[in-house]
Design a protein around this motif. Structure first.
Motif, mmCIF file in Angstrom:
data_model
loop_
_atom_site.group_PDB
_atom_site.id
_atom_site.type_symbol
_atom_site.label_atom_id
_atom_site.label_comp_id
_atom_site.label_asym_id
_atom_site.label_seq_id
_atom_site.Cartn_x
_atom_site.Cartn_y
_atom_site.Cartn_z
ATOM 1 N N ARG A 288 -26.444 -11.861 74.630
ATOM 2 C CA ARG A 288 -25.198 -11.360 75.213
ATOM 3 C C ARG A 288 -25.270 -11.479 76.740
ATOM 4 O O ARG A 288 -26.278 -11.094 77.335
ATOM 5 N N PRO A 289 -24.240 -11.910 77.410
ATOM 6 C CA PRO A 289 -22.979 -12.428 76.879
ATOM 7 C C PRO A 289 -22.938 -13.954 76.782
ATOM 8 O O PRO A 289 -21.881 -14.524 76.574
ATOM 9 N N THR A 290 -24.091 -14.570 76.959
ATOM 10 C CA THR A 290 -24.156 -16.042 77.002
ATOM 11 C C THR A 290 -23.530 -16.697 75.775
ATOM 12 O O THR A 290 -22.945 -17.781 75.871
ATOM 13 N N TYR A 291 -23.628 -16.015 74.619
ATOM 14 C CA TYR A 291 -23.099 -16.616 73.386
ATOM 15 C C TYR A 291 -21.609 -16.921 73.502
ATOM 16 O O TYR A 291 -21.081 -17.781 72.797
ATOM 17 N N LEU A 292 -20.920 -16.199 74.407
ATOM 18 C CA LEU A 292 -19.470 -16.368 74.543
ATOM 19 C C LEU A 292 -19.104 -17.748 75.062
ATOM 20 O O LEU A 292 -17.965 -18.202 74.897
ATOM 21 N N GLU A 293 -20.072 -18.417 75.695
ATOM 22 C CA GLU A 293 -19.773 -19.760 76.182
ATOM 23 C C GLU A 293 -19.349 -20.665 75.033
ATOM 24 O O GLU A 293 -18.438 -21.483 75.166
ATOM 25 N N LEU B 108 -20.250 -16.032 82.957
ATOM 26 C CA LEU B 108 -21.102 -15.252 82.046
ATOM 27 C C LEU B 108 -22.394 -14.795 82.727
ATOM 28 O O LEU B 108 -22.898 -13.713 82.435
ATOM 29 N N LYS B 109 -22.902 -15.601 83.655
ATOM 30 C CA LYS B 109 -24.128 -15.188 84.367
ATOM 31 C C LYS B 109 -23.826 -13.937 85.200
ATOM 32 O O LYS B 109 -24.618 -12.993 85.242
ATOM 33 N N ASP C 233 -17.777 -6.793 72.984
ATOM 34 C CA ASP C 233 -17.853 -7.478 74.276
ATOM 35 C C ASP C 233 -16.480 -7.864 74.787
ATOM 36 O O ASP C 233 -16.226 -7.851 75.989
ATOM 37 N N TRP D 85 -21.391 -11.848 84.666
ATOM 38 C CA TRP D 85 -21.150 -10.780 83.678
ATOM 39 C C TRP D 85 -22.483 -10.086 83.348
ATOM 40 O O TRP D 85 -22.581 -8.856 83.377
ATOM 41 N N LYS D 86 -23.480 -10.870 83.068
ATOM 42 C CA LYS D 86 -24.795 -10.336 82.705
ATOM 43 C C LYS D 86 -25.415 -9.617 83.898
ATOM 44 O O LYS D 86 -25.959 -8.522 83.767
ATOM 45 N N LEU E 189 -14.966 -15.208 81.040
ATOM 46 C CA LEU E 189 -15.582 -16.141 80.097
ATOM 47 C C LEU E 189 -16.208 -17.333 80.824
ATOM 48 O O LEU E 189 -17.026 -18.051 80.261
#
Lengths: 504, 125
Positions: free
Chosen positions: B51-56, A159-160, A194, A162-163, A156
């Motif tokens: 996705r997945p930026t929204y998780l921030e 995230l960068k 996710d 992760w992408k 978490l």
């Protein structure tokens, strides 16, 4: 070469037996200081032996559980060493990656990172692995990537990455009940969520936890899950308490023995509570556990963790520590037992707030006395603790740190290694702020220096008397000595500056 | 298409904007779970972050110690994506939480008679 549709793997810092010395694995939580990175990696995480398919002879226990579950459910699944992943890029449909500390946000990695300003090698190694040709190619060919393990929450904060890696799903928690369904849906091409967090109601019962099918790193097997103490900083205590039956323990030791592992590490949050009543150890189940282990294992028996309250209570009431050591543990092959324990704080006030049952069945106000008594018992019985302190707990005050430092002074006579950890939001405190260097006070610095002096003194003693004395470990032992000398030298350079800061 | 862990779960549609309040989401989710005596939660997220930026924006929520199983699914950012969720899950227990000014989404929720709450302001369909 068989085709595995599901490949389970991890990076080298996890896929290693650390020269057969589990504790040496902690070197992977630090940056490569004092040694070239390749040499440091060889010291901290040498490669494991693999078979002709690239399957490791020993693998992390958590991965073994996932592998066992999937095989039991009929999937063509296997743990593959990271160096051999490229052989399976055309067959793999689901790539499952586990880790203890993906990005070095867990303790003590984050602390070494903060202190040195350099990224620990577990982080570097993992990110390099995710960017490796094999992983990238597997993804390009359509494999779904599912990551998980106790450190899953760290994604978490990345995230960068992760992408960049194209991770399809992150799963946190005990997965035995849910993982087959997740893999089935992934293989069927269904849209995966996710993030999945497995809560207490979906944790597996004892009958749903499979027996491992391959050897675990250094013979580690679990004897229990969960912990009844309810310390607020701890995530494990949020899990229901279960004791693994002796039949299952026996089976898993046999799996390890068949693969050539001649040692066993009994894993639990508080091994002395095995079969116990809440927070009171019960001697019979613990003795039966050790009887079984010693009957089967000619090599060393180790404990992963125990609590200081359990040590004191079991020795004071049943002479259990001295019995276990004299009758089951110590042998021609074993001169000591190592175990992780938690001191966390020397302040009764903070103990009452953050971990009121850590001292139980003794009252929290007795916590410093419990710690000292337990250390004395362990010293007398050749039990060598690696003890943790938590610096920067929520609500911590200056005098709490002073009390902790005073306790450390009283622990000087007892052979032990003490490691301070900066507070990382986990467990019931997971929505609190991280401890970072802006919060460091002169009391903290004083405490850290005391701890460092204590640990360096006893680490040299342990290395001299007990550790890595096997012939084939001479090169690693020499390197470790060099590394410790380097740390002493570096600290010696820095201490005068720190002393000036404290005086100001 | 749902995982086994999602069966019997309570479904919360989260329509996120920049100014939503973590505490309100956490409190509302807890309230709903306790009231309905459920131990599993699926968050369906509509967000323009991708996705997945929204998780921030969900970190604080995910870091709360819910004693539940939690599944998070991202659907996209448009009204059509919202309609997809509603049609797939209309027979499940569901509520929507809407942050910021999202008139087009509110219109859809009202059209399908989905209970929703504005984060910061109470309103019902």
């Amino acid at each position: 070469m068989p085709d595995y549709e599901v490949v389970i793997t991890t990076d080298r810092t996890m896929m290693s037996n650390h020269h057969g010395k589990e504790f040496l694995g902690f070197l992977t939580t630090g940056p490569a200081v004092g040694l070239p990175e390749k040499v440091y990696m060889w010291l901290a995480a040498p490669k494991v032996k693999v078979d002709y398919e690239g399957k490791p002879i020993e693998a992390p226990y958590g991965l073994r559980k996932v592998e066992a579950k999937l095989i039991d459910e009929g999937f063509k699944a296997a743990i593959i060493d990271p160096d051999y992943l490229s052989r399976y890029v055309s067959s793999v449909k689901v790539l499952m990656i586990g880790h203890h500390d993906f990005f070095a946000y867990g303790p003590p990695s984050n602390e070494w990172w903060l202190i040195t300003g350099r990224e620990p090698i577990n982080r570097l190694s993992f990110m390099k692995f995710m960017r490796s040709d094999a992983v990238v190619e597997a993804k390009r060919r359509g494999a779904k990537i599912i990551v998980g393990g106790p450190a899953a929450w760290q994604w978490l904060w990345e995230l960068k990455f992760w992408k960049e890696c194209g991770v399809d799903m992150v799963v946190e928690g005990e997965v035995e009940r849910v993982i087959a369904d997740i893999v089935r849906k992934a293989l069927d091409g269904e849209e995966l969520p996710d993030y999945v967090l497995v809560g207490p109601n979906d944790t597996p019962s004892l009958s749903e936890i499979p027996v491992i099918k391959g050897a675990s790193i250094n013979g580690l097997i679990e004897v229990m899950r969960g912990c009844p103490r309810g310390c607020k900083f701890c995530s494990v205590t949020l899990r229901p308490l279960r004791f693994i039956p002796l039949d299952t323990v026996k089976e898993e030791i046999e799996v390890n023995l068949r693969s050539g592992n001649s040692n066993v590490i009994l894993h639990g949050e508080d091994v002395l509570l095995y079969g116990g009543y809440g927070v009171k150890p019960k001697p019979d189940p613990v003795i039966k556990l050790h009887e079984l282990a010693r009957k089967m294992v000619k090599g060393s028996i180790a404990w992963s963790h125990t609590s200081l309250a359990s040590v004191k209570y079991s020795e004071d009431n049943f002479k259990l520590i001295s019995k276990l050591m004299s009758e089951y543990v110590l042998s021609d092959y074993q001169e000591f037992i190592g175990v992780e324990v938690g001191i966390e704080t020397g302040s009764p006030r903070l103990a009452r707030t953050i971990m009121p049952a850590k001292a139980a069945p003794y009252p929290p106000d007795m916590w410093p006395e419990v710690v000292e008594d337990a250390f004395s018992i362990m010293h007398e019985n050749n039990v060598i603790p690696a003890a943790t302190l938590i610096v920067g707990l929520p609500g911590e005050r200056g005098d709490d740190v002073v009390k902790t430092a005073e306790l450390i002074d009283r622990l000087k006579p007892y052979r032990s290694v003490i490691v301070p950890m900066f507070f990382v939001p986990m467990g019931a405190l997971r929505n609190r702020d991280w401890f970072d260097k802006n919060y460091v006070t002169s009391e903290h610095v004083d405490l850290m220096l005391k701890v460092l002096n204590h640990t360096l003194y006893w680490a040299e003693d342990i290395l001299e008397r007990y550790y890595m004395k096997e012939q084939h470990l001479k090169p690693a032992r020499l390197l470790l000595k060099l590394f410790m000398s380097y740390i002493k030298w570096r600290i010696g350079k820095v201490v005068p500056t720190i002393a000036t800061m404290i005086a100001r | 298409m749902c995982l086994a862990i999602e069966r019997g779960a309570y479904h919360v549609i989260l329509i996120l904007n920049y100014d939503y309040l973590n505490d309100e989401v956490i409190n509302k989710v807890n309230e709903v779970m306790i009231h309905n005596n459920v131990r599993k939660l699926v968050l369906h997220v509509i967000s323009s972050e991708g996705r997945p930026t929204y998780l921030e924006k969900l970190r604080t929520v995910l870091s709360s110690t819910f004693p539940y199983s939690l599944v998070v699914r991202y659907w996209g950012s448009t009204v059509d994506d919202l309609v997809k969720i509603i049609k797939l899950y209309r027979n499940e227990s569901m509520i929507a939480l809407v942050s910021g000014d999202a008139q087009e989404f509110k219109g859809v929720l009202e059209g399908f008679s989905i209970n929703y709450e504005l984060l910061g302001v109470r309103a019902y369909a």
